[in-house]
Enzyme design. Structure first.
Site, PDB file in Angstrom:
ATOM      1  N   LYS A  77       1.674  22.559  17.207  1.00  0.00           N
ATOM      2  CA  LYS A  77       0.675  23.399  16.536  1.00  0.00           C
ATOM      3  C   LYS A  77      -0.270  22.572  15.653  1.00  0.00           C
ATOM      4  O   LYS A  77       0.009  21.397  15.344  1.00  0.00           O
ATOM      5  CB  LYS A  77       1.409  24.472  15.718  1.00  0.00           C
ATOM      6  CG  LYS A  77       2.253  25.418  16.589  1.00  0.00           C
ATOM      7  CD  LYS A  77       2.863  26.537  15.755  1.00  0.00           C
ATOM      8  CE  LYS A  77       3.710  27.453  16.611  1.00  0.00           C
ATOM      9  NZ  LYS A  77       4.229  28.624  15.851  1.00  0.00           N
ATOM     10  N   TYR A 108      -0.952  35.798  21.316  1.00  0.00           N
ATOM     11  CA  TYR A 108      -0.031  36.405  20.344  1.00  0.00           C
ATOM     12  C   TYR A 108      -0.176  37.929  20.268  1.00  0.00           C
ATOM     13  O   TYR A 108       0.205  38.529  19.248  1.00  0.00           O
ATOM     14  CB  TYR A 108      -0.267  35.794  18.956  1.00  0.00           C
ATOM     15  CG  TYR A 108       0.257  34.375  18.832  1.00  0.00           C
ATOM     16  CD1 TYR A 108       1.628  34.103  18.881  1.00  0.00           C
ATOM     17  CD2 TYR A 108      -0.608  33.305  18.658  1.00  0.00           C
ATOM     18  CE1 TYR A 108       2.119  32.810  18.763  1.00  0.00           C
ATOM     19  CE2 TYR A 108      -0.127  31.999  18.540  1.00  0.00           C
ATOM     20  CZ  TYR A 108       1.237  31.770  18.587  1.00  0.00           C
ATOM     21  OH  TYR A 108       1.717  30.487  18.466  1.00  0.00           O
ATOM     22  N   ASN A 117       4.689  26.203  11.387  1.00  0.00           N
ATOM     23  CA  ASN A 117       6.028  25.729  11.754  1.00  0.00           C
ATOM     24  C   ASN A 117       6.059  24.722  12.907  1.00  0.00           C
ATOM     25  O   ASN A 117       7.049  24.620  13.616  1.00  0.00           O
ATOM     26  CB  ASN A 117       6.973  26.918  11.985  1.00  0.00           C
ATOM     27  CG  ASN A 117       6.562  27.778  13.157  1.00  0.00           C
ATOM     28  OD1 ASN A 117       5.536  27.520  13.772  1.00  0.00           O
ATOM     29  ND2 ASN A 117       7.351  28.776  13.475  1.00  0.00           N
ATOM     30  N   HIS A 149       5.834  25.608  18.980  1.00  0.00           N
ATOM     31  CA  HIS A 149       6.181  26.884  19.617  1.00  0.00           C
ATOM     32  C   HIS A 149       7.166  26.603  20.742  1.00  0.00           C
ATOM     33  O   HIS A 149       7.087  25.568  21.391  1.00  0.00           O
ATOM     34  CB  HIS A 149       4.909  27.515  20.218  1.00  0.00           C
ATOM     35  CG  HIS A 149       5.189  28.691  21.104  1.00  0.00           C
ATOM     36  ND1 HIS A 149       5.393  29.955  20.613  1.00  0.00           N
ATOM     37  CD2 HIS A 149       5.318  28.784  22.456  1.00  0.00           C
ATOM     38  CE1 HIS A 149       5.628  30.787  21.618  1.00  0.00           C
ATOM     39  NE2 HIS A 149       5.584  30.095  22.759  1.00  0.00           N
ATOM     40  N   GLU A 159       3.327  32.330  29.515  1.00  0.00           N
ATOM     41  CA  GLU A 159       2.644  31.440  28.570  1.00  0.00           C
ATOM     42  C   GLU A 159       2.151  30.167  29.264  1.00  0.00           C
ATOM     43  O   GLU A 159       1.046  29.694  28.989  1.00  0.00           O
ATOM     44  CB  GLU A 159       3.592  31.097  27.421  1.00  0.00           C
ATOM     45  CG  GLU A 159       3.894  32.307  26.533  1.00  0.00           C
ATOM     46  CD  GLU A 159       5.034  32.106  25.550  1.00  0.00           C
ATOM     47  OE1 GLU A 159       5.355  33.069  24.828  1.00  0.00           O
ATOM     48  OE2 GLU A 159       5.609  30.993  25.503  1.00  0.00           O
TER      49      GLU A 159
HETATM   50  P1  CMP Z   1       6.358  31.269  16.910  1.00  0.00           P
HETATM   51  O1  CMP Z   1       7.731  31.830  16.978  1.00  0.00           O
HETATM   52  O2  CMP Z   1       6.004  30.045  17.631  1.00  0.00           O
HETATM   53  O3  CMP Z   1       5.332  32.430  17.353  1.00  0.00           O
HETATM   54  C1  CMP Z   1       5.056  33.504  16.458  1.00  0.00           C
HETATM   55  C2  CMP Z   1       4.606  32.909  15.158  1.00  0.00           C
HETATM   56  O4  CMP Z   1       4.277  33.815  14.142  1.00  0.00           O
HETATM   57  C3  CMP Z   1       5.765  32.112  14.573  1.00  0.00           C
HETATM   58  O5  CMP Z   1       6.005  31.001  15.375  1.00  0.00           O
HETATM   59  C4  CMP Z   1       5.215  31.823  13.207  1.00  0.00           C
HETATM   60  O6  CMP Z   1       4.300  30.746  13.223  1.00  0.00           O
HETATM   61  C5  CMP Z   1       4.450  33.105  12.923  1.00  0.00           C
HETATM   62  N1  CMP Z   1       5.218  33.922  11.997  1.00  0.00           N
HETATM   63  C6  CMP Z   1       6.378  34.555  12.240  1.00  0.00           C
HETATM   64  N2  CMP Z   1       6.798  35.197  11.123  1.00  0.00           N
HETATM   65  C7  CMP Z   1       5.869  34.951  10.180  1.00  0.00           C
HETATM   66  C8  CMP Z   1       5.742  35.344   8.820  1.00  0.00           C
HETATM   67  N3  CMP Z   1       6.641  36.112   8.230  1.00  0.00           N
HETATM   68  N4  CMP Z   1       4.652  34.905   8.146  1.00  0.00           N
HETATM   69  C9  CMP Z   1       3.728  34.127   8.744  1.00  0.00           C
HETATM   70  N5  CMP Z   1       3.802  33.726  10.046  1.00  0.00           N
HETATM   71  C10 CMP Z   1       4.863  34.129  10.737  1.00  0.00           C
END
Ligand code: CMP
Length: 139
Positions: free
Chosen positions: A11, A51, A114, A117, A128
């Protein structure tokens, strides 16, 4: 367990922080074969589509803004038990809860930013992967 595929993105946060090489090393060391890979940048429309499942969540706007703010590395990876093994390699969505040695523990800064993905099912891995790569780009 049959050989199968997962989809990943390094990311914008991890790209900005210079972690592409270190993350690819972890992926290689864990035994994944790279089927497809590119450096690209998602448009707002790309991120909203990718998303869409999260469109009603309170963090949706923040997520789209984050995922479009800079380049990402997208890739399709192949390995036995790819989806589950890759999710183990990256760790929990929230890096504060991720196990020691996982990619998110090492490189992520928050639940929103984070670092990586990983697809959550074989079905989503196929959807995806096809969103990011044509058949010609997969080897
Ligand atoms: P990922 O699981 O790759 O895809 C969905 C994304 O939404 C997740 O990573 C996070 O980056 C984001 N995400 C999930 N929960 C939260 C949250 N509580 N606040 C902000 N971003 C979130």
């Amino acid at each position: 367990m049959a050989t199968n595929r997962t989809f990943t993105m390094i990311k914008p946060d991890a790209v900005e922080n210079g972690h592409i090489g270190a993350i690819l090393e972890k992926i290689n060391a864990a035994g994944f074969r790279i089927v497809a890979m590119k450096l690209t940048q998602m448009t707002k429309r790309d991120a909203e589509t990718f998303y869409a499942i999260h469109s009603e969540r309170p963090f949706f706007g923040e997520l789209v803004e984050f995922m479009t703010r800079g380049p990402i590395v997208s890739a399709i990876l192949e390995k036995e038990n790819a989806v589950e093994d890759f999710r183990a390699l990256i760790g929990a969505t929230n890096p504060a809860e991720a196990a020691e040695g996982t990619i998110r523990k090492l490189f992520a800064t928050s639940i929103g930013e984070n670092a990586v993905h990983g697809s959550d099912s074989d079905e989503n891995a196929a959807i995806e992967g096809a969103f990011h790569f044509s058949g010609r780009e997969q080897f």
